[in-house]
Design a protein around this motif. Structure first.
Motif, short mmCIF file in Angstrom:
data_model
loop_
_atom_site.label_atom_id
_atom_site.label_comp_id
_atom_site.label_asym_id
_atom_site.label_seq_id
_atom_site.Cartn_x
_atom_site.Cartn_y
_atom_site.Cartn_z
N LYS A 95 0.89 -1.10 -0.09
CA LYS A 95 -0.06 -0.01 0.00
C LYS A 95 0.64 1.28 0.10
CE LYS A 95 -4.24 1.81 2.20
NZ LYS A 95 -5.42 1.60 3.22
N ARG A 96 0.34 2.12 -0.73
CA ARG A 96 1.24 3.40 -1.10
C ARG A 96 0.56 4.68 -0.23
NH1 ARG A 96 0.79 2.97 -7.46
NH2 ARG A 96 -1.43 2.87 -6.47
N TYR A 97 1.24 5.37 0.62
CA TYR A 97 0.76 6.47 1.31
C TYR A 97 1.51 7.51 0.97
CZ TYR A 97 -1.15 2.72 4.34
OH TYR A 97 -1.72 1.84 4.81
N VAL A 98 0.92 8.73 0.73
CA VAL A 98 1.41 9.92 0.47
C VAL A 98 0.91 11.12 1.32
CG1 VAL A 98 1.79 12.05 -1.10
CG2 VAL A 98 1.70 9.85 -2.06
N ILE A 99 1.92 11.84 2.14
CA ILE A 99 1.77 12.94 3.13
C ILE A 99 2.23 14.13 2.80
CG2 ILE A 99 1.94 13.40 5.28
CD1 ILE A 99 2.32 10.44 6.25
N ILE A 100 1.18 15.28 2.59
CA ILE A 100 1.69 16.59 2.08
C ILE A 100 1.79 17.15 3.43
CG2 ILE A 100 0.83 18.54 0.86
CD1 ILE A 100 -0.75 16.68 -0.80
N ASP B 89 1.33 -0.67 9.57
CA ASP B 89 1.46 -1.38 8.15
C ASP B 89 3.07 -1.31 7.66
OD1 ASP B 89 0.98 -2.26 5.62
OD2 ASP B 89 -0.16 -0.41 5.02
N PRO B 90 3.67 -2.36 8.27
CA PRO B 90 5.10 -2.58 8.14
C PRO B 90 5.69 -2.52 6.75
CG PRO B 90 4.28 -3.73 9.98
CD PRO B 90 2.92 -3.38 9.33
N ASN B 91 4.74 -2.95 6.01
CA ASN B 91 5.52 -3.23 4.45
C ASN B 91 5.03 -2.05 3.62
OD1 ASN B 91 7.07 -5.67 5.34
ND2 ASN B 91 4.97 -6.57 5.30
N CYS B 92 4.49 -0.97 4.07
CA CYS B 92 3.99 0.03 3.18
C CYS B 92 5.00 0.57 2.42
CB CYS B 92 2.68 0.76 3.84
SG CYS B 92 3.60 1.75 5.16
N ASN B 93 4.85 1.61 1.71
CA ASN B 93 5.51 2.77 0.98
C ASN B 93 5.01 3.97 1.54
OD1 ASN B 93 6.11 4.76 -1.18
ND2 ASN B 93 7.43 3.38 -1.47
N ILE B 94 5.84 4.93 2.26
CA ILE B 94 5.73 6.05 2.69
C ILE B 94 6.43 7.13 2.03
CG2 ILE B 94 5.24 7.47 4.64
CD1 ILE B 94 5.05 5.03 6.35
N GLN B 95 5.56 8.04 1.38
CA GLN B 95 6.53 9.49 0.93
C GLN B 95 5.76 10.66 1.77
OE1 GLN B 95 5.26 8.84 -3.12
NE2 GLN B 95 7.51 8.74 -3.73
N LEU C 49 -4.31 9.18 0.83
CA LEU C 49 -3.32 10.39 0.95
C LEU C 49 -3.75 11.21 2.20
CD1 LEU C 49 -2.04 12.92 -0.38
CD2 LEU C 49 -4.16 13.46 -1.37
N LEU C 50 -2.77 11.89 2.95
CA LEU C 50 -3.08 12.81 4.05
C LEU C 50 -2.64 14.23 3.58
CD1 LEU C 50 -3.59 13.46 7.02
CD2 LEU C 50 -1.29 12.75 7.47
N ILE C 51 -3.51 15.12 3.76
CA ILE C 51 -3.32 16.50 3.64
C ILE C 51 -2.95 17.15 4.94
CG2 ILE C 51 -3.87 18.65 2.50
CD1 ILE C 51 -6.01 16.90 0.88
N ALA C 52 -1.63 17.65 5.15
CA ALA C 52 -1.29 18.09 6.65
C ALA C 52 -0.37 19.43 6.21
CB ALA C 52 -0.62 16.96 7.50
N SER C 53 -0.90 20.07 5.30
CA SER C 53 0.02 20.98 4.58
C SER C 53 -0.30 22.74 5.36
CB SER C 53 -0.64 21.31 3.16
OG SER C 53 -1.81 21.63 3.14
N ILE D 184 -3.47 5.50 12.04
CA ILE D 184 -4.26 4.43 12.50
C ILE D 184 -5.60 4.16 11.41
CG2 ILE D 184 -6.08 3.22 13.95
CD1 ILE D 184 -4.28 4.60 16.21
N ASN D 185 -5.95 5.33 10.84
CA ASN D 185 -7.35 4.90 9.97
C ASN D 185 -6.92 5.13 8.93
OD1 ASN D 185 -8.90 5.23 12.38
ND2 ASN D 185 -9.42 7.36 11.93
N MET D 186 -5.87 5.64 8.22
CA MET D 186 -5.31 5.30 6.85
C MET D 186 -4.93 3.95 6.62
SD MET D 186 -3.12 8.83 6.45
CE MET D 186 -2.65 8.41 4.59
N ALA D 187 -4.63 3.12 7.75
CA ALA D 187 -4.04 1.90 7.53
C ALA D 187 -4.96 0.82 7.74
CB ALA D 187 -3.07 1.62 8.87
N GLY D 188 -6.33 1.26 7.72
CA GLY D 188 -7.59 0.52 8.00
C GLY D 188 -8.18 0.54 9.16
N GLY D 189 -7.72 1.34 10.17
CA GLY D 189 -8.52 1.63 11.40
C GLY D 189 -9.75 1.98 11.33
N ARG D 190 -10.72 2.29 12.50
CA ARG D 190 -11.73 3.00 12.63
C ARG D 190 -11.86 3.78 13.59
NH1 ARG D 190 -13.91 5.49 8.11
NH2 ARG D 190 -16.17 5.69 8.09
#
Length: 411
Positions: A6-11, A28-34, A106-110, A310-316
């Motif tokens: 799973k690919r996550y982008v954080i701004i 999500d230990p095996n994910c890709n984070i930018q 995608l997370l927008i924290a700009s 937590i929620n981006m990785a599938g939590g609620r």
């Protein structure tokens, strides 16, 4: 593609974005984070910038993370990069370097951009400063060390932090603000006088109800400013604290719902599935007051980062917290807890002013909604703060006026 990819982008790599990246790696230990930032630095403590400005701490003490920390956690930190647009249909982020970064979430924290001073004379004048970033701080310090006079302009937290920095560095300081007192959206006249008296003790000339009409330069640097009421204030440098404009322009053309900020639900997810927002830019649902609002505090941004990771990785997990903010105010402290909005018609307020230590005064203002404590503002003594935070968190009903007024002297 497997679930592990799973690919996550954080701004934005402020405390919301960086905390989210750290939480994602754990969940999500095996994910890709930018993790994208327009600045050249890893995460640093913006709350510490005023003390760095004053010379109380050194730059090294401002830094929280380094590049090695990101490498060890396999978080790709992309520095010096602006996001130009987002395509939510194709799920891709486009940067000013021509990069197309695909995402599954995608997370927008700009955050936001500091509002500049817009009056005649500004374009021809150097040494007019905003105070938001580490680089801002270093530039201001350089000018303070060669200056004798300084002007802080505005009624915000930023303006008083600038004023405090100028005064501690022994500059002849003027504090000019348009409103009738500082922090007019939370304080009242009594609380404003408490702050004025603290500033005046440090030699600050405090002026209310006036604003800059023109900057008059000499050889490209400030000579003096003219105000709308006819004052002429000599100054070598000008610090501006006129609020921020939230950084949402790269979402133009997208279906992401924007009001004051980016509107999110209790899980910090926008109206577009897989797109989240956190920190200053998030217009989040606050269960304490039953409505959406924005809040520009460090603690709130950090808590957002944990929940959204937590929620981006599938939590609620819903966001339920009591945001707090504590800052040095000259030689005392100011603490803000929960929702402290003086002009909110849904809230009732009571306040108390009394003698304090060091020749200062203590001031406490409490904010209630439906007989429940939802906000606190304290200047001076912090005694009773923890109990008040617990009351906000527990939402205990305080049915009588006597019960509510007793909190003004709670220790």
């Amino acid at each position: 593609m497997t679930k592990q990819d799973k690919r996550y982008v954080i701004i934005g790599n402020g405390v919301a974005g960086t905390t989210a990246a750290e939480t994602l790696r754990k969940n999500d230990p095996n994910c890709n984070i930018q993790l994208i930032t327009n600045e050249p630095y890893p995460l640093y403590n913006r709350v510490s910038l005023p003390r760095f400005l004053q010379g109380v701490i050194v730059e090294q003490k401002v830094m929280i993370r380094d590049f090695a920390w990101h490498e060890q956690r396999n978080i790709q930190l992309v520095t010096g990069t602006l996001v130009e647009s987002v395509n939510t249909d194709e799920q891709v982020v486009i940067t000013n370097k021509g990069e197309h970064l695909p995402y599954d979430a995608l997370l927008i924290a700009s955050g936001g951009w500091a509002n500049p001073l817009r009056v005649p004379g500004v374009q021809d004048t150097n040494h007019i400063y905003n105070f938001v970033t580490l680089d801002d701080t270093k530039t201001i310090i350089g000018k303070m060390l060669e200056s004798r006079t300084a002007l802080a302009y505005g009624g915000s937290f930023i303006s008083y932090e600038l004023c405090d920095g100028f005064a501690v560095r022994k500059l002849n300081t003027t504090w000019l603000m348009r409103g009738p007192y500082w922090l007019r959206n939370a304080l009242d006249l009594e609380g404003g006088e408490v702050v004025d008296n603290i500033a005046k003790k440090f030699g600050v000339d405090v002026i209310h109800g006036d604003e800059i009409a023109e900057v008059v330069p000499k050889n490209g640097v400030p000579s003096y400013v003219k105000t709308k009421k006819g004052r002429e204030i000599q100054t070598d440098m000008i610090g501006i604290g006129l609020g921020i404009t939230l950084n949402t322009q790269f979402l133009t053309g997208t279906p992401v719902l924007i009001s004051k900020g980016i509107v999110v639900d209790e899980f910090l997810e926008t109206n577009i599935r897989g797109v989240y927002a956190a920190g200053d830019i998030a217009e989040f649902y606050d269960q304490m007051i039953g409505r959406h609002h924005t809040m520009g505090t460090w603690d709130n941004a950090m808590a957002h980062g944990r929940i959204v990771g937590i929620n981006m990785a599938g939590g609620r997990q819903p966001y339920v917290d009591v945001p707090t903010y504590t800052s040095p105010l000259f030689d005392v402290n100011i603490a803000v807890v929960g929702t402290a909005e003086s002009h909110n018609p849904e809230l009732e307020t009571i306040a108390r002013r009394e003698p304090g230590e060091k020749g200062n005064e203590n001031y406490r203002k409490l904010f209630f909604r439906e007989n429940k404590l939802v906000g606190v503002l304290m200047i001076g003594s912090p005694k009773g703060r923890k109990k008040l935070v617990d009351l906000v968190k527990n939402q205990q009903v305080l049915a009588t006026a006597a019960e509510r007024e007793a909190l003004l002297t709670l220790r």
